[in-house]
Motif scaffolding. Structure first.
Motif, PDB file in Angstrom:
ATOM      1  N   UNK A   1      15.213  18.665 -51.328  1.00 29.48           N
ATOM      2  CA  UNK A   1      13.872  19.259 -51.256  1.00 29.48           C
ATOM      3  C   UNK A   1      12.860  18.311 -50.632  1.00 29.48           C
ATOM      4  N   UNK A   2      13.279  17.074 -50.340  1.00 29.82           N
ATOM      5  CA  UNK A   2      12.365  16.088 -49.782  1.00 29.82           C
ATOM      6  C   UNK A   2      11.700  15.241 -50.861  1.00 29.82           C
ATOM      7  N   UNK A   3      12.054  15.461 -52.133  1.00 30.12           N
ATOM      8  CA  UNK A   3      11.489  14.650 -53.210  1.00 30.12           C
ATOM      9  C   UNK A   3      12.042  13.234 -53.137  1.00 30.12           C
ATOM     10  N   UNK A   4      11.213  12.232 -53.483  1.00 32.61           N
ATOM     11  CA  UNK A   4      11.571  10.823 -53.374  1.00 32.61           C
ATOM     12  C   UNK A   4      12.336  10.379 -54.628  1.00 32.61           C
ATOM     13  N   UNK A   5      13.488   9.775 -54.418  1.00 35.47           N
ATOM     14  CA  UNK A   5      14.329   9.308 -55.527  1.00 35.47           C
ATOM     15  C   UNK A   5      14.180   7.790 -55.673  1.00 35.47           C
ATOM     16  N   UNK A   6      13.815   7.380 -56.863  1.00 40.21           N
ATOM     17  CA  UNK A   6      13.692   5.957 -57.177  1.00 40.21           C
ATOM     18  C   UNK A   6      14.724   5.610 -58.249  1.00 40.21           C
ATOM     19  N   UNK A   7      15.558   4.618 -57.971  1.00 38.39           N
ATOM     20  CA  UNK A   7      16.626   4.240 -58.909  1.00 38.39           C
ATOM     21  C   UNK A   7      16.502   2.758 -59.276  1.00 38.39           C
ATOM     22  N   UNK A   8      17.113   2.430 -60.434  1.00 34.22           N
ATOM     23  CA  UNK A   8      17.096   1.049 -60.925  1.00 34.22           C
ATOM     24  C   UNK A   8      15.689   0.466 -60.859  1.00 34.22           C
ATOM     25  N   UNK A   9      14.809   1.134 -61.540  1.00 30.03           N
ATOM     26  CA  UNK A   9      13.399   0.774 -61.463  1.00 30.03           C
ATOM     27  C   UNK A   9      13.129  -0.624 -62.006  1.00 30.03           C
ATOM     28  N   UNK A  10      12.216  -1.299 -61.360  1.00 34.44           N
ATOM     29  CA  UNK A  10      11.656  -2.556 -61.844  1.00 34.44           C
ATOM     30  C   UNK A  10      10.145  -2.399 -61.861  1.00 34.44           C
ATOM     31  N   UNK A  11       9.490  -3.391 -62.389  1.00 37.06           N
ATOM     32  CA  UNK A  11       8.028  -3.318 -62.426  1.00 37.06           C
ATOM     33  C   UNK A  11       7.424  -3.334 -61.030  1.00 37.06           C
ATOM     34  N   UNK A  12       8.194  -3.789 -60.059  1.00 41.27           N
ATOM     35  CA  UNK A  12       7.704  -3.755 -58.674  1.00 41.27           C
ATOM     36  C   UNK A  12       7.589  -2.335 -58.148  1.00 41.27           C
ATOM     37  N   UNK A  13       8.222  -1.382 -58.837  1.00 35.39           N
ATOM     38  CA  UNK A  13       8.136   0.014 -58.410  1.00 35.39           C
ATOM     39  C   UNK A  13       6.857   0.688 -58.888  1.00 35.39           C
ATOM     40  N   UNK A  14       6.063  -0.041 -59.658  1.00 38.61           N
ATOM     41  CA  UNK A  14       4.794   0.528 -60.113  1.00 38.61           C
ATOM     42  C   UNK A  14       3.869   0.734 -58.921  1.00 38.61           C
ATOM     43  N   UNK A  15       3.238   1.892 -58.856  1.00 41.46           N
ATOM     44  CA  UNK A  15       2.315   2.170 -57.756  1.00 41.46           C
ATOM     45  C   UNK A  15       2.090   3.665 -57.592  1.00 41.46           C
ATOM     46  N   UNK A  16       1.266   4.001 -56.608  1.00 38.42           N
ATOM     47  CA  UNK A  16       0.979   5.410 -56.311  1.00 38.42           C
ATOM     48  C   UNK A  16       1.848   5.858 -55.151  1.00 38.42           C
ATOM     49  N   UNK A  17       2.558   6.956 -55.348  1.00 34.49           N
ATOM     50  CA  UNK A  17       3.465   7.511 -54.337  1.00 34.49           C
ATOM     51  C   UNK A  17       2.864   8.813 -53.795  1.00 34.49           C
ATOM     52  N   UNK A  18       2.718   8.860 -52.450  1.00 29.40           N
ATOM     53  CA  UNK A  18       2.066  10.018 -51.817  1.00 29.40           C
ATOM     54  C   UNK A  18       2.883  10.474 -50.603  1.00 29.40           C
ATOM     55  N   UNK A  19       3.100  11.800 -50.460  1.00 32.84           N
ATOM     56  CA  UNK A  19       3.834  12.325 -49.291  1.00 32.84           C
ATOM     57  C   UNK A  19       2.859  12.767 -48.175  1.00 32.84           C
ATOM     58  N   UNK A  20       3.377  12.772 -46.948  1.00 36.50           N
ATOM     59  CA  UNK A  20       2.662  13.347 -45.807  1.00 36.50           C
ATOM     60  C   UNK A  20       3.657  14.198 -45.020  1.00 36.50           C
ATOM     61  N   UNK A  21       3.205  15.381 -44.593  1.00 32.82           N
ATOM     62  CA  UNK A  21       4.076  16.278 -43.841  1.00 32.82           C
ATOM     63  C   UNK A  21       3.307  16.757 -42.595  1.00 32.82           C
ATOM     64  N   UNK A  22       4.022  16.650 -41.480  1.00 33.67           N
ATOM     65  CA  UNK A  22       3.484  17.197 -40.236  1.00 33.67           C
ATOM     66  C   UNK A  22       4.483  18.207 -39.678  1.00 33.67           C
ATOM     67  N   UNK A  23       3.917  19.303 -39.181  1.00 31.48           N
ATOM     68  CA  UNK A  23       4.759  20.345 -38.606  1.00 31.48           C
ATOM     69  C   UNK A  23       5.220  19.922 -37.206  1.00 31.48           C
ATOM     70  N   UNK A  24       6.052  20.759 -36.640  1.00 31.53           N
ATOM     71  CA  UNK A  24       6.623  20.451 -35.326  1.00 31.53           C
ATOM     72  C   UNK A  24       5.548  20.386 -34.241  1.00 31.53           C
ATOM     73  N   UNK A  25       4.459  21.114 -34.448  1.00 30.14           N
ATOM     74  CA  UNK A  25       3.378  21.084 -33.460  1.00 30.14           C
ATOM     75  C   UNK A  25       2.413  19.936 -33.694  1.00 30.14           C
ATOM     76  N   UNK A  26       2.681  19.087 -34.686  1.00 32.58           N
ATOM     77  CA  UNK A  26       1.855  17.915 -34.942  1.00 32.58           C
ATOM     78  C   UNK A  26       0.736  18.129 -35.927  1.00 32.58           C
ATOM     79  N   UNK A  27       0.571  19.357 -36.407  1.00 30.60           N
ATOM     80  CA  UNK A  27      -0.488  19.617 -37.374  1.00 30.60           C
ATOM     81  C   UNK A  27      -0.049  19.177 -38.762  1.00 30.60           C
ATOM     82  N   UNK A  28      -1.016  18.780 -39.582  1.00 30.91           N
ATOM     83  CA  UNK A  28      -0.740  18.285 -40.948  1.00 30.91           C
ATOM     84  C   UNK A  28      -0.630  19.439 -41.935  1.00 30.91           C
ATOM     85  N   UNK A  29       0.222  19.247 -42.940  1.00 30.46           N
ATOM     86  CA  UNK A  29       0.366  20.254 -43.997  1.00 30.46           C
ATOM     87  C   UNK A  29      -0.731  20.119 -45.044  1.00 30.46           C
TER      88      UNK A  29
END
Length: 365
Positions: free
Chosen positions: A81-109
């Protein structure tokens, strides 16, 4: 590439995140995950094969795929589905995770939802230590890490106290079991129960005797397990309390054959010793025989001697006057008195009977 923050900066940041979370705020940490676990940041958008997908951690690009071709990262970094998988987490994985999607014509979702992830260590199983104080109190201390929540239990019931150390009066918690539960946003652990041992279970004491010449004797009450709350009491053979204290000192001549017991007690147990008698002074003339006063034997012997003397006098008199007195009566009297083992008792009965008969005859005359 931007410079990574220092370990100290990360630590301060994580602590501040957890502090805010512990108050119920979700402003900084949207979700929590434990170190070593896995977490999936859901993509809330229906992805097309022709779309370009980017994932950012804070402001750093960590994954980029365009038209199913991975440019940054690995194929396994996202699911179907495009969801981000994070495994074997450490404290370095702490943070804000944000997706960006652009269509084939270059426009943003458009702006898609991001997630602030905080990674925390699981709490360790705590231990409860117990400390006795000099004022009749006991302290229970829970081993706990920073920013961990504490819950105390007494006999499996939650208490109101939330501090690291719990204080109680010993007499109120003689048999109570205490445990502490520590928790954070990703885990919790509870300790093994602990009971106070300020009061020991006493064993039966024994009494030792020490002589100070022939004048004084000291009795000492010895007990194998002793705590600061043991009470000693002394009793004599009449069960009368003498004194309190671990030792008892008396004048030897006053307690020649007196037996003493010691009683040891604390709030949870008590025991009484076997009797002890002084052995410092032994009189030349015994005062007891087989546990009975010697005067009982002396009095009894004197009484028997008196009876035997009286018996002999009566028997001698009866033999001399048998011919001049009632022959039948004194013959019986002499036989019973002088030769029967139970003569004395029979003598009393016969004498009383003869006296009664003679008295009745006199009345008739």
């Amino acid at each position: 590439m931007k410079k990574m923050p220092s370990a100290a900066t990360i630590a301060v940041f994580l602590l501040s995140c957890f502090s805010i979370a512990s108050t119920g705020s979700q402003a900084d940490c949207d979700v929590y995950a434990a170190t070593g676990s896995s977490f999936t940041v859901r993509l809330k958008h229906v992805l097309k094969d022709s779309d370009s997908l980017r994932w950012f951690k804070n402001e750093n690009l960590i994954f980029h795929r365009r038209s199913k071709k991975v440019i940054i990262g690995k194929n396994d970094d996202v699911d179907s589905t495009g969801s981000l998988k994070l495994t074997q987490l450490t404290k370095n994985n702490t943070g804000r995770y944000a997706p960006q999607i652009h269509r084939a014509d270059g426009t943003s979702a458009g702006d898609l939802p991001s997630v602030r992830l905080c990674v925390l260590d699981r709490v360790q199983k705590p231990n409860v230590t117990m400390t006795c104080t000099d004022k009749g109190h006991v302290n229970f201390t829970c081993s706990v890490g920073q920013n961990e929540k504490i819950t105390w239990f007494m006999d499996d019931e939650a208490l109101e106290e939330k501090e690291k150390t719990l204080t109680r009066e010993i007499k109120d918690v003689l048999k109570a079991r205490f445990s502490c539960n520590v928790s954070n946003s990703v885990s919790s652990e509870i300790s093994l129960p602990v009971q106070q041992n300020c009061y020991a279970t006493l064993q039966k004491p024994h009494v030792t005797v020490n002589c100070t010449g022939d004048s004084e004797v000291t009795f000492t009450c010895a007990v194998s397990q002793k705590d600061n709350y043991v009470e000693f009491k002394w009793f004599n053979k009449e069960n009368k309390q003498q004194e309190s204290g671990e030792t008892l000192t008396k004048k030897t001549k006053d307690v020649v054959n007196t037996r003493f017991f010691c009683n040891v007690s604390n709030p949870i147990s008590y025991h009484i010793s076997d009797p002890a008698v002084q052995n410092c002074f032994k009189p030349s003339f015994p005062t007891e025989l087989l546990g009975i006063s010697i005067w009982v034997f002396i009095g009894g012997g004197a009484g028997m001697f008196h009876v035997l003397c009286s018996r002999q006098i009566i028997c001698s008199y009866s033999e001399k006057h048998t011919k001049t007195m009632n022959s039948l009566f004194f013959s019986m009297y002499n036989t019973i008195c002088c030769y029967s083992p139970s003569g004395l008792l029979i003598l009393v009965i016969v004498t009383a009977t003869v006296c009664c008969v003679r008295a009745r005859r006199k009345r008739r005359i």
